[in-house]
Scaffold this motif. Structure first.
Motif, mmCIF file in Angstrom:
data_model
loop_
_atom_site.group_PDB
_atom_site.id
_atom_site.type_symbol
_atom_site.label_atom_id
_atom_site.label_comp_id
_atom_site.label_asym_id
_atom_site.label_seq_id
_atom_site.Cartn_x
_atom_site.Cartn_y
_atom_site.Cartn_z
ATOM 1 N N MET A 101 34.388 26.170 -54.781
ATOM 2 C CA MET A 101 34.373 24.740 -55.060
ATOM 3 C C MET A 101 35.264 24.439 -56.272
ATOM 4 S SD MET A 101 31.046 22.388 -55.591
ATOM 5 C CE MET A 101 31.158 20.726 -55.059
ATOM 6 N N ALA A 102 36.075 23.406 -56.165
ATOM 7 C CA ALA A 102 37.014 23.050 -57.235
ATOM 8 C C ALA A 102 36.279 22.396 -58.397
ATOM 9 C CB ALA A 102 38.073 22.104 -56.684
ATOM 10 N N ASP A 103 36.840 22.575 -59.588
ATOM 11 C CA ASP A 103 36.287 21.923 -60.770
ATOM 12 C C ASP A 103 36.547 20.426 -60.688
ATOM 13 O OD1 ASP A 103 35.408 24.298 -61.872
ATOM 14 O OD2 ASP A 103 37.247 24.617 -63.005
ATOM 15 N N SER A 104 35.610 19.663 -61.235
ATOM 16 C CA SER A 104 35.731 18.211 -61.230
ATOM 17 C C SER A 104 35.311 17.678 -62.603
ATOM 18 C CB SER A 104 34.833 17.624 -60.142
ATOM 19 O OG SER A 104 34.883 16.229 -60.156
ATOM 20 N N PHE A 105 36.098 16.757 -63.142
ATOM 21 C CA PHE A 105 35.827 16.187 -64.455
ATOM 22 C C PHE A 105 36.099 14.689 -64.408
ATOM 23 C CE2 PHE A 105 37.100 20.564 -65.130
ATOM 24 C CZ PHE A 105 36.110 21.032 -65.981
ATOM 25 N N SER A 106 35.484 13.945 -65.334
ATOM 26 C CA SER A 106 35.773 12.518 -65.428
ATOM 27 C C SER A 106 35.607 12.042 -66.865
ATOM 28 C CB SER A 106 34.864 11.706 -64.495
ATOM 29 O OG SER A 106 33.524 11.799 -64.910
ATOM 30 N N ALA A 107 36.256 10.923 -67.168
ATOM 31 C CA ALA A 107 36.169 10.304 -68.491
ATOM 32 C C ALA A 107 36.497 8.826 -68.348
ATOM 33 C CB ALA A 107 37.147 10.965 -69.453
ATOM 34 N N LYS A 108 35.934 8.020 -69.242
ATOM 35 C CA LYS A 108 36.236 6.586 -69.270
ATOM 36 C C LYS A 108 37.295 6.315 -70.333
ATOM 37 C CE LYS A 108 32.204 4.286 -67.440
ATOM 38 N NZ LYS A 108 32.798 3.542 -66.356
ATOM 39 N N VAL A 109 38.216 5.423 -70.008
ATOM 40 C CA VAL A 109 39.262 5.000 -70.942
ATOM 41 C C VAL A 109 39.424 3.486 -70.826
ATOM 42 C CG1 VAL A 109 40.567 7.169 -70.920
ATOM 43 C CG2 VAL A 109 41.089 5.405 -69.239
ATOM 44 N N THR A 110 40.046 2.916 -71.840
ATOM 45 C CA THR A 110 40.357 1.488 -71.841
ATOM 46 C C THR A 110 41.868 1.331 -71.978
ATOM 47 O OG1 THR A 110 38.234 0.962 -72.852
ATOM 48 C CG2 THR A 110 39.946 -0.720 -72.997
ATOM 49 N N ILE A 111 42.428 0.461 -71.154
ATOM 50 C CA ILE A 111 43.865 0.180 -71.235
ATOM 51 C C ILE A 111 44.115 -0.560 -72.556
ATOM 52 C CG2 ILE A 111 45.809 -1.048 -70.188
ATOM 53 C CD1 ILE A 111 44.867 1.265 -68.467
ATOM 54 N N VAL A 112 44.979 0.008 -73.405
ATOM 55 C CA VAL A 112 45.200 -0.561 -74.740
ATOM 56 C C VAL A 112 46.588 -1.171 -74.932
ATOM 57 C CG1 VAL A 112 43.492 0.911 -75.874
ATOM 58 C CG2 VAL A 112 45.861 1.688 -75.713
ATOM 59 N N ASN A 113 47.539 -0.834 -74.068
ATOM 60 C CA ASN A 113 48.881 -1.386 -74.270
ATOM 61 C C ASN A 113 48.939 -2.842 -73.812
ATOM 62 O OD1 ASN A 113 48.676 -0.092 -71.675
ATOM 63 N ND2 ASN A 113 50.795 -0.648 -71.353
ATOM 64 N N GLN A 114 49.797 -3.609 -74.445
ATOM 65 C CA GLN A 114 49.865 -5.058 -74.255
ATOM 66 C C GLN A 114 50.090 -5.464 -72.796
ATOM 67 O OE1 GLN A 114 49.159 -6.788 -77.033
ATOM 68 N NE2 GLN A 114 49.049 -8.626 -75.814
ATOM 69 N N LEU A 115 50.953 -4.755 -72.088
ATOM 70 C CA LEU A 115 51.316 -5.143 -70.727
ATOM 71 C C LEU A 115 50.423 -4.534 -69.649
ATOM 72 C CD1 LEU A 115 55.201 -4.924 -71.067
ATOM 73 C CD2 LEU A 115 53.759 -6.974 -71.124
ATOM 74 N N GLY A 116 49.434 -3.731 -70.044
ATOM 75 C CA GLY A 116 48.549 -3.117 -69.061
ATOM 76 C C GLY A 116 49.260 -2.034 -68.263
ATOM 77 N N LEU A 117 48.751 -1.798 -67.079
ATOM 78 C CA LEU A 117 49.296 -0.739 -66.222
ATOM 79 C C LEU A 117 50.422 -1.336 -65.367
ATOM 80 C CD1 LEU A 117 49.072 2.213 -65.500
ATOM 81 C CD2 LEU A 117 47.205 1.672 -63.958
ATOM 82 N N HIS A 118 51.540 -1.626 -66.012
ATOM 83 C CA HIS A 118 52.702 -2.225 -65.354
ATOM 84 C C HIS A 118 53.590 -1.124 -64.773
ATOM 85 C CE1 HIS A 118 55.387 -1.195 -68.746
ATOM 86 N NE2 HIS A 118 54.258 -1.294 -69.436
ATOM 87 N N ALA A 119 54.735 -1.486 -64.237
ATOM 88 C CA ALA A 119 55.579 -0.538 -63.496
ATOM 89 C C ALA A 119 56.009 0.673 -64.315
ATOM 90 C CB ALA A 119 56.811 -1.258 -62.939
ATOM 91 N N ARG A 120 56.467 0.471 -65.533
ATOM 92 C CA ARG A 120 56.933 1.604 -66.341
ATOM 93 C C ARG A 120 55.765 2.535 -66.696
ATOM 94 N NH1 ARG A 120 60.164 -0.961 -69.702
ATOM 95 N NH2 ARG A 120 58.467 -1.614 -71.038
ATOM 96 N N ALA A 121 54.628 1.950 -67.060
ATOM 97 C CA ALA A 121 53.447 2.755 -67.396
ATOM 98 C C ALA A 121 52.936 3.497 -66.161
ATOM 99 C CB ALA A 121 52.350 1.866 -67.976
#
Length: 92
Positions: free
Chosen positions: A1-21
């Protein structure tokens, strides 16, 4: 069985998850064997290796995401993705 991990994060950059990011994140995910997924609080999920899937999340600044990794290098992938997001995709 493969290892599985998770974590919570908050988007902090001004433009969010835009094309370059999204491109930077997808390129990073392709350096790992593990599968990397992003899950928003509204239930939307995206394969973090797909720029289009990431853009479909429309994650703006302040949005909380759960990163879920699964595979042989899941812990390393989780750490790298968490660092990139917390660093504002190096845009801060």
């Amino acid at each position: 069985m493969a290892d599985s991990f998770s974590a919570k994060v908050t988007i902090v950059n001004q433009l969010g998850l835009h094309a370059r990011a999204a491109t930077k994140l997808a390129q990073l995910c392709h350096t790992f064997q593990s599968k990397v997924e992003l899950i928003q609080d509204d239930g939307k999920t995206a394969d973090a290796g797909s720029v289009l899937a990431l853009l479909m999340l429309a994650s703006s600044k302040g949005k909380t995401l759960t990163i879920r990794t699964e595979g042989s290098d899941a812990a390393t992938a989780l750490d790298a993705v968490t660092q990139l997001i917390n660093a504002g995709f190096d845009e801060l």
